[in-house]
Design a protein around this motif. Structure first.
Motif, PDB file in Angstrom:
ATOM      1  N   ALA A   1     -17.318  -0.075  -4.246  1.00 22.85           N
ATOM      2  CA  ALA A   1     -17.097   1.069  -5.128  1.00 22.85           C
ATOM      3  C   ALA A   1     -16.280   0.701  -6.345  1.00 22.85           C
ATOM      4  N   GLY A   2     -15.939  -0.583  -6.452  1.00 24.50           N
ATOM      5  CA  GLY A   2     -15.237  -1.023  -7.653  1.00 24.50           C
ATOM      6  C   GLY A   2     -13.756  -0.812  -7.624  1.00 24.50           C
ATOM      7  N   ARG A   3     -13.192  -0.714  -6.412  1.00 26.11           N
ATOM      8  CA  ARG A   3     -11.758  -0.459  -6.318  1.00 26.11           C
ATOM      9  C   ARG A   3     -11.037  -1.616  -5.669  1.00 26.11           C
TER      10      ARG A   3
ATOM     11  N   ALA B   1       0.829  -1.206   0.000  1.00 24.66           N
ATOM     12  CA  ALA B   1       0.000   0.000   0.000  1.00 24.66           C
ATOM     13  C   ALA B   1       0.861   1.252   0.000  1.00 24.66           C
ATOM     14  N   LEU B   2       1.954   1.229   0.760  1.00 25.28           N
ATOM     15  CA  LEU B   2       2.852   2.374   0.826  1.00 25.28           C
ATOM     16  C   LEU B   2       3.509   2.641  -0.519  1.00 25.28           C
TER      17      LEU B   2
ATOM     18  N   PRO C   1      -5.096   6.681  -0.348  1.00 22.39           N
ATOM     19  CA  PRO C   1      -5.461   5.606   0.591  1.00 22.39           C
ATOM     20  C   PRO C   1      -6.580   6.021   1.535  1.00 22.39           C
ATOM     21  N   GLY C   2      -7.288   5.025   2.069  1.00 24.32           N
ATOM     22  CA  GLY C   2      -8.278   5.287   3.096  1.00 24.32           C
ATOM     23  C   GLY C   2      -7.605   5.495   4.439  1.00 24.32           C
TER      24      GLY C   2
ATOM     25  N   LEU D   1      -3.879   4.058   6.008  1.00 19.86           N
ATOM     26  CA  LEU D   1      -2.836   4.888   6.612  1.00 19.86           C
ATOM     27  C   LEU D   1      -2.506   4.416   8.026  1.00 19.86           C
ATOM     28  N   LEU D   2      -3.541   4.052   8.776  1.00 16.15           N
ATOM     29  CA  LEU D   2      -3.308   3.513  10.123  1.00 16.15           C
ATOM     30  C   LEU D   2      -2.545   2.196  10.052  1.00 16.15           C
TER      31      LEU D   2
END
Length: 315
Positions: free
Chosen positions: A308-310, A110-111, A121-122, A126-127
């Motif tokens: 949401a299609g992601r 993710a990073l 990112p959501g 991030l957390l």
């Protein structure tokens, strides 16, 4: 057993296998040079993948020069780079620390996507990155003070290395795998999981073979434990792990499948204690807790974004 439970079972076994690569790498690192071990691993796994392609009727994908070059870079990072860095790290650090760091893979991926693909990112992602970073920091700082891996170093003859340096090697391996996932999103031609695994193994063998020749592994003594580790790495986590993971992931949602990566640090720590007789310290328990929480947050974020299609593509 219904399809979903079967998927859970397959993904669990696959991730336990991934965790076991850390222990296998510890045995390999103490007896074989890294590029030689990497080339041997691919040489053992490649015929099995080719046989699987013939049995399933799959053919080699038609790729352009740009995509072939991309696959070479992918294999260099995710196949060769990951294995070589991991083996170098395992010569210097404990399997438990390495398992905790390897478990940060979803957060590292993710990073990499945030900085390289400029993805937004959501909050939970991030957390998760912050928690994974904290987990690595706890293990690495403890290793730097000399509190970790002393028992393992004494037993396995790795006392001449710094555990801090070893942890950084393992972290570099994880970033190589994160880069691999990033590059995988750039492919335009559809490549099946079996085709991708076969291509990565074949290209990885070619890339590792030349550096392996410079290591001259034939001049040293044959370490049976290291050879057994390579055979195990090639057949169980690489071949069987691939089959189990994709068979399981096909039966459950992507976010659920990603949550099973939480078994990586757990299985690595358990096997390190059982096989290598390593002691799990307080810092390692804390690091493991941070990494497990990060994996669950990544999975939760994936479940939230799926409608949401992601949904993220599996690697």
């Amino acid at each position: 057993m219904n399809s979903r439970l079967t998927g859970y079972f397959y993904c669990t076994l696959a991730m336990i296998g991934v965790g076991s690569t850390v222990v296998a790498s510890k045995l390999i690192a103490n007896g074989l040079p890294p590029f030689s071990a990497t080339a041997l691993r691919f040489a053992i796994a490649l015929p099995v993948f080719i046989a699987a392609m013939r049995l399933t009727g799959e053919r080699w994908p038609r790729l352009g020069w740009r995509e072939l070059l991309l696959l070479v870079v992918q294999a260099g990072s995710g196949s060769v780079g990951y294995t070589v860095f991991l083996l170098n790290g395992m010569a210097l650090t404990s399997a438990t620390d390495a398992g905790v760091i390897a478990g940060t893979m979803p957060a590292v991926a993710a990073l990499v996507a945030i900085f390289a693909l400029r993805e937004r990112p959501g909050v939970m992602t991030l957390l998760a990155v912050a928690l994974a970073t904290a987990g690595v920091f706890v293990c690495t700082m403890s290793a730097g003070s000399g509190a970790n891996a002393q028992g393992a170093a004494a037993v396995h003859g790795a006392a001449n290395g710094s555990s801090l340096t070893g942890n950084l090697f393992v972290l570099a391996a994880v970033f190589c795998e994160g880069f691999f996932i990033l590059l995988n999103k750039r492919l335009r031609t559809a490549v099946s999981p079996l085709q991708m695994s076969t291509l990565m193994t074949a290209i990885g063998l070619v890339l590792a073979l030349i550096p392996a020749l410079f290591e001259r592994p034939w001049q040293g003594s044959v370490d049976r434990a290291a050879l057994a580790g390579v055979v195990y790495y090639a057949l169980v986590p690489t071949v069987a792990g691939f089959m189990l993971w994709f068979a399981g992931a096909a039966r459950i949602a992507g976010a659920q499948a990603s949550a099973f990566t939480a078994f990586v640090p757990v299985s690595a720590a358990a096997l390190a204690a059982l096989v290598l007789h390593e002691r799990i310290g307080a810092a390692q328990w804390m690091g493991m807790a941070c990494v497990l929480a990060a994996v669950l947050l990544i999975a939760s974020d994936g479940a939230r974004l799926r409608p949401a299609g992601r949904a993220a593509a599996s690697s």
